[in-house]
Design a protein around this motif. Sequence first.
Motif, PDB file in Angstrom:
ATOM      1  N   THR A   1       6.206  -3.307  -4.167  1.00 54.20           N
ATOM      2  CA  THR A   1       5.594  -4.438  -4.871  1.00 54.20           C
ATOM      3  C   THR A   1       4.244  -4.745  -4.244  1.00 54.20           C
ATOM      4  O   THR A   1       4.008  -4.457  -3.065  1.00 54.20           O
ATOM      5  N   CYS A   2       3.362  -5.311  -5.051  1.00 50.20           N
ATOM      6  CA  CYS A   2       2.063  -5.775  -4.564  1.00 50.20           C
ATOM      7  C   CYS A   2       2.134  -7.294  -4.429  1.00 50.20           C
ATOM      8  O   CYS A   2       2.432  -7.989  -5.408  1.00 50.20           O
ATOM      9  N   VAL A   3       1.876  -7.794  -3.239  1.00 48.05           N
ATOM     10  CA  VAL A   3       1.917  -9.235  -2.980  1.00 48.05           C
ATOM     11  C   VAL A   3       0.480  -9.752  -2.940  1.00 48.05           C
ATOM     12  O   VAL A   3      -0.350  -9.234  -2.189  1.00 48.05           O
TER      13      VAL A   3
ATOM     14  N   TRP B   1       0.987  -4.452   0.394  1.00 49.06           N
ATOM     15  CA  TRP B   1       2.141  -3.758  -0.172  1.00 49.06           C
ATOM     16  C   TRP B   1       3.421  -4.133   0.572  1.00 49.06           C
ATOM     17  O   TRP B   1       3.435  -4.262   1.796  1.00 49.06           O
ATOM     18  N   GLU B   2       4.502  -4.309  -0.193  1.00 53.64           N
ATOM     19  CA  GLU B   2       5.838  -4.499   0.359  1.00 53.64           C
ATOM     20  C   GLU B   2       6.761  -3.424  -0.211  1.00 53.64           C
ATOM     21  O   GLU B   2       6.578  -2.984  -1.343  1.00 53.64           O
TER      22      GLU B   2
ATOM     23  N   CYS C   1      -3.062  -1.541  -7.121  1.00 55.94           N
ATOM     24  CA  CYS C   1      -2.956  -2.977  -7.407  1.00 55.94           C
ATOM     25  C   CYS C   1      -4.363  -3.529  -7.561  1.00 55.94           C
ATOM     26  O   CYS C   1      -5.175  -3.454  -6.630  1.00 55.94           O
TER      27      CYS C   1
ATOM     28  N   VAL D   1       4.285 -11.925  -6.540  1.00 57.39           N
ATOM     29  CA  VAL D   1       4.808 -10.577  -6.316  1.00 57.39           C
ATOM     30  C   VAL D   1       4.781  -9.804  -7.631  1.00 57.39           C
ATOM     31  O   VAL D   1       5.331 -10.266  -8.643  1.00 57.39           O
ATOM     32  N   TYR D   2       4.158  -8.617  -7.601  1.00 60.81           N
ATOM     33  CA  TYR D   2       4.039  -7.782  -8.800  1.00 60.81           C
ATOM     34  C   TYR D   2       4.686  -6.424  -8.520  1.00 60.81           C
ATOM     35  O   TYR D   2       4.183  -5.651  -7.693  1.00 60.81           O
TER      36      TYR D   2
ATOM     37  N   GLY E   1      10.987  -5.667  -0.122  1.00 60.10           N
ATOM     38  CA  GLY E   1      10.824  -7.003   0.452  1.00 60.10           C
ATOM     39  C   GLY E   1      10.281  -7.047   1.853  1.00 60.10           C
ATOM     40  O   GLY E   1      10.159  -8.141   2.441  1.00 60.10           O
TER      41      GLY E   1
END
Length: 341
Positions: free
Chosen positions: A282-284, A239-240, A225, A295-296, A243
């Motif tokens: 996802t990358c927050v 990182w998530e 990211c 959120v990506y 969620g």
Amino acid sequence: MASQRKCRRFSSGWLFILGLAALREIQAAHHRHVGQFTAVGTYHALLELSAISFIDDIEVGSYNNADQQINIKIPWISKALGADRINQRRHLLVDHEQNFGWAIQLLSKNDTNYNTNHTAQLLADCEIDNGIKIKSHIHLIWEGVEYYRIDEEVGHWENLKPEVKKYQYILDGPFWTNLRKRYMNEYCVNLLRKIVGYSSLRDNVPPEVTVSRYVNPEGRIILSCTATGFYPQSILLQWEKNGELGVWGKETSSGILPNMDSTFYLRLTLEISPEYSGTGYTCVVEHTELKTPAVYPVPEKPTVEKPRVLTVVIVLAVILLVSCAGAFIAWKKRKLCMTCT
């Protein structure tokens, strides 16, 4: 029991978020000022003295003894400091010419050739947090090697080269001690407070974020990211998975680095074992200009490095074209020669 677990998880999540918010506020109030002085001269004379001033990795001013003028890089800083303060600073730099010339003469007095050029440098930095000084240091460097340094909070010079320890009494003397304290308080800390208290050094810019997924030669999945082009430098990447925040593998960070345009760059990577699919990640990203966390998602399939492949194809095409053109020109010349004969 289930409701208690949910409550604890909810409370822990909010504490985590509040902690991150506090961290962002602390980072936003933190500023650093660095002054770099470089003198070049011989035993007989000072040839050049230049100085550059950086605040939060942005160049804000410079000086050169050729014209003995301060060049302010950001126009509104002149208004923030005022003409009198800038003029005081200029006079101090002019006085420094004599001090640096004397230092070069002292350190080069054992040279067999008095016309040899030497370089002396002084690096001074100070940091404030919410307007309060938290750190300040000075480094003295001769011919690219650090000889002395001092932590202003400790107040004692540390000698790094035994052969010049005999000069420490000069640095500890009242004249140089008073000059050092005056400079660090007035021209490093107070000047920093004045500038950052007046305005932001540049317009705020949100980050441009790209997320990619690769598989390394060992078969491990690498998630990346990257946030770039943002200002101010305070930012949070994490990182998530499905969620939920957590530590999902080996994380590495580039640290926040400056770009050429005075914005900043940060890259966060996550390495996970090949037995995991790498899906659901996802990358927050949190930054003041994003207002809310963005959120990506990570691509489901490995990212193809098209630019590199395309570059190779273009280079090969150019080589082929040049070769064909060369062969055609050579054939044309041979044909003309045959016609002439």
